[in-house]
Design a protein around this motif. Structure first.
Motif, PDB file in Angstrom:
ATOM      1  N   ASP A  47      39.451  93.973 -59.742  1.00 56.86           N
ATOM      2  CA  ASP A  47      40.429  92.970 -60.142  1.00 56.86           C
ATOM      3  C   ASP A  47      40.434  92.726 -61.657  1.00 56.86           C
ATOM      4  N   ASP A  48      39.528  93.365 -62.370  1.00 62.01           N
ATOM      5  CA  ASP A  48      39.402  93.156 -63.812  1.00 62.01           C
ATOM      6  C   ASP A  48      40.243  94.195 -64.558  1.00 62.01           C
ATOM      7  N   VAL A  49      41.252  93.736 -65.294  1.00 56.08           N
ATOM      8  CA  VAL A  49      42.143  94.619 -66.051  1.00 56.08           C
ATOM      9  C   VAL A  49      42.034  94.265 -67.534  1.00 56.08           C
ATOM     10  N   THR A  50      41.694  95.261 -68.356  1.00 51.03           N
ATOM     11  CA  THR A  50      41.570  95.057 -69.801  1.00 51.03           C
ATOM     12  C   THR A  50      42.532  96.007 -70.512  1.00 51.03           C
ATOM     13  N   VAL A  51      43.294  95.466 -71.463  1.00 55.01           N
ATOM     14  CA  VAL A  51      44.304  96.238 -72.173  1.00 55.01           C
ATOM     15  C   VAL A  51      43.932  96.327 -73.652  1.00 55.01           C
ATOM     16  N   PHE A  52      44.046  97.551 -74.213  1.00 51.16           N
ATOM     17  CA  PHE A  52      43.780  97.775 -75.633  1.00 51.16           C
ATOM     18  C   PHE A  52      45.028  98.349 -76.292  1.00 51.16           C
ATOM     19  N   LEU A  53      45.393  97.834 -77.461  1.00 46.08           N
ATOM     20  CA  LEU A  53      46.486  98.363 -78.259  1.00 46.08           C
ATOM     21  C   LEU A  53      45.904  98.822 -79.585  1.00 46.08           C
ATOM     22  N   ASP A  54      45.970 100.154 -79.816  1.00 49.06           N
ATOM     23  CA  ASP A  54      45.371 100.752 -81.011  1.00 49.06           C
ATOM     24  C   ASP A  54      43.910 100.334 -81.176  1.00 49.06           C
ATOM     25  N   GLY A  55      43.186 100.288 -80.058  1.00 50.58           N
ATOM     26  CA  GLY A  55      41.758  99.993 -80.081  1.00 50.58           C
ATOM     27  C   GLY A  55      41.405  98.523 -80.085  1.00 50.58           C
ATOM     28  N   ALA A  56      42.394  97.631 -80.198  1.00 52.43           N
ATOM     29  CA  ALA A  56      42.134  96.191 -80.200  1.00 52.43           C
ATOM     30  C   ALA A  56      42.482  95.601 -78.842  1.00 52.43           C
ATOM     31  N   GLN A  57      41.594  94.797 -78.288  1.00 54.93           N
ATOM     32  CA  GLN A  57      41.821  94.221 -76.969  1.00 54.93           C
ATOM     33  C   GLN A  57      42.927  93.179 -77.018  1.00 54.93           C
ATOM     34  N   LEU A  58      43.830  93.245 -76.037  1.00 54.74           N
ATOM     35  CA  LEU A  58      44.906  92.274 -75.904  1.00 54.74           C
ATOM     36  C   LEU A  58      44.562  91.311 -74.777  1.00 54.74           C
ATOM     37  N   ASP A  59      44.632  90.024 -75.070  1.00 57.86           N
ATOM     38  CA  ASP A  59      44.361  89.018 -74.050  1.00 57.86           C
ATOM     39  C   ASP A  59      45.668  88.568 -73.402  1.00 57.86           C
ATOM     40  N   GLY A  60      45.571  88.116 -72.173  1.00 54.58           N
ATOM     41  CA  GLY A  60      46.732  87.559 -71.499  1.00 54.58           C
ATOM     42  C   GLY A  60      47.637  88.562 -70.830  1.00 54.58           C
ATOM     43  N   ALA A  61      47.191  89.795 -70.656  1.00 54.72           N
ATOM     44  CA  ALA A  61      48.028  90.794 -69.985  1.00 54.72           C
ATOM     45  C   ALA A  61      48.153  90.463 -68.497  1.00 54.72           C
TER      46      ALA A  61
END
Length: 203
Positions: free
Chosen positions: A129-143
């Motif tokens: 259930d854990d989904v982590t999103v990275f944009l150009d290596g930086a983590q995005l919160d609130g996805a």
């Protein structure tokens, strides 16, 4: 004369198979994405070579000499959309792909020679259930994460409740995709009390 792939629809006989319709839609999307990437690559090549045009064999499969042995360039030529060959055949029987035509496809000014900015790199890591999103290596919160899993809702009522809640809080584009997957999920037999062949109702 321009031809288009014919798509069966409700008014022309039996409804198209949902899986086939999805595959055909993805086929068109992949072809469009490949065509745009080919335009970007050949434009980058022209800028690096300080050129404004490229001669292509009449079969549209590879560049003319002295670049005929460049397999990377040839692969991009084969994926170019028709609009890239708008100049037609020259007197030697070759197609001429011009920088102006590539710029027009990309929505740039005709004489623009500015390099395209690099595309962002998007990465998604899913662990249960854990989904982590990275944009150009930086983590995005609130996805927002939407998981369509017939095994999670054991009853038809739970399934429809999860479906409606996900669609209500999603964007229109994500909602359309969620509606498709919820209405035609794999392993739908695990949903107790679901109507035969289709757990979801159109809304």
């Amino acid at each position: 004369m321009t031809t288009a792939t014919r798509r069966p629809h409700a008014g022309s006989g039996p409804l198209i198979d949902p899986q086939l319709a999805s595959l055909l839609e993805r086929q068109d999307q992949v072809a469009a994405a490949a065509g745009r990437r080919a335009v970007e690559l050949i434009r980058e090549w022209m800028l690096a070579q300080d050129r404004s045009w490229l001669a292509v064999d009449f079969t549209k499969t590879r560049p003319e000499p002295p670049f005929a042995d460049d397999e990377g360039l040839a692969a991009a030529v084969r994926a170019l959309p028709r609009r890239a060959f708008g100049s037609g055949l020259d007197l030697r029987g070759s197609f001429i792909v011009r920088l102006q035509a590539l710029n027009a496809i990309l929505g740039l000014m005709h004489a623009d020679r500015t390099p395209m900015p690099p595309r962002p790199r998007l990465e998604v890591v899913v662990a249960g259930d854990d989904v982590t999103v990275f944009l150009d290596g930086a983590q995005l919160d609130g996805a927002a994460a939407y998981v369509v899993d017939a095994g999670r809702q054991r009853s038809y009522r739970q399934w429809m409740s999860a479906r409606d809640a996900a669609i209500d809080r999603s964007s229109p584009a994500a909602g359309a995709l969620l509606r498709k997957f919820y209405d035609h999920p794999p392993a739908s037999g695990e949903i107790a009390g679901a109507p035969a062949g289709r757990p979801g109702e159109q809304r």
